[in-house]
Write a protein that holds these residues in place. Structure first.
Motif, short mmCIF file in Angstrom:
data_model
loop_
_atom_site.label_atom_id
_atom_site.label_comp_id
_atom_site.label_asym_id
_atom_site.label_seq_id
_atom_site.Cartn_x
_atom_site.Cartn_y
_atom_site.Cartn_z
N GLY A 112 0.86 -0.90 0.03
CA GLY A 112 -0.31 -0.20 0.23
C GLY A 112 1.02 1.19 0.25
N GLU B 66 -4.03 -2.66 -4.07
CA GLU B 66 -3.49 -2.42 -2.28
C GLU B 66 -4.00 -1.11 -2.00
N ALA B 67 -4.14 0.41 -2.69
CA ALA B 67 -4.52 1.62 -2.06
C ALA B 67 -6.06 0.31 -1.15
#
Length: 205
Positions: free
Chosen positions: A139, A202-203
């Protein structure tokens, strides 16, 4: 590899119209025999993913290659035969753990990969950079300049970009987390759509 098949298998292939199940069973017998005889230097399989079909290849040391569809899987296998060994066989069971971890990653159930890696396709500065890529947390992102400073060569920004672009283990060794110094995406071996998908995945987590 004639020593890992028998005349009965050949007779079946020559005398009948072989359906997919029969072919699968025959290949599995070939795979098992090759495993017993220690004849596989590079095992490979392909899996579906949100960024397209991926080719996974491993040596006895560990995962050696992850290739996107756009790289031409046949050409990737040919390169592996030249750089590592011509003793290559489709052997899905040997890649089961890797396939499972990649599935977990795309399902947002895994942030760090645990499978052993074989970095023998990379050398010198490129290998140094690729060794440090897993230090970028899930992230998070870093710039080419950040990575150059991390590996102790702040002036090697362009070389870091090359190391990321030639990473033989994308996704597992997360070069997608490295951006240009101005914050734009930069290049990616799987294409910018794939890089965006990975970063967005991932965000969102």
């Amino acid at each position: 590899m004639s020593d890992v098949r028998n005349d009965d298998d050949l007779a079946v292939l020559l005398s009948t119209a072989v359906d997919a199940d029969t072919l699968s069973r025959l290949h599995r017998r070939l795979e098992q025999a090759a495993e017993r005889a220690d004849l596989i230097d590079v095992a490979y399989t392909t899996i579906d993913s949100p960024v397209g079909r991926l080719l996974l290849a491993a040596t006895p040391k560990g995962l050696v290659r992850v290739a996107f569809d756009g790289e031409d899987h046949d050409r990737v296998l040919e390169t592996l035969s030249q750089k590592i060994s011509p003793r290559i066989l489709r052997a899905p069971q040997r890649l089961e753990e890797t396939a499972r971890e990649i599935d977990e990653y795309f399902a947002r159930r895994r942030q760090v990969f645990d499978v052993p890696l074989d970095l023998s396709l990379s050398h010198g500065f490129r290998r140094l950079v690729q060794t440090h890529l897993p230090e970028i947390a899930y992230g998070q992102t870093r710039s080419y300049r950040d990575m150059a400073e991390l590996v102790g060569n702040p002036r090697a920004v362009r070389a870091v970009g090359t190391a990321c672009a030639t990473n033989p283990l994308p996704i597992v060794v997360p070069c997608h987390r490295v951006l240009r110094t101005d914050g734009t995406l930069g290049g990616y071996i799987g294409g910018l759509d794939a890089k965006t998908t990975l970063l967005d995945l991932e965000a969102a987590a």
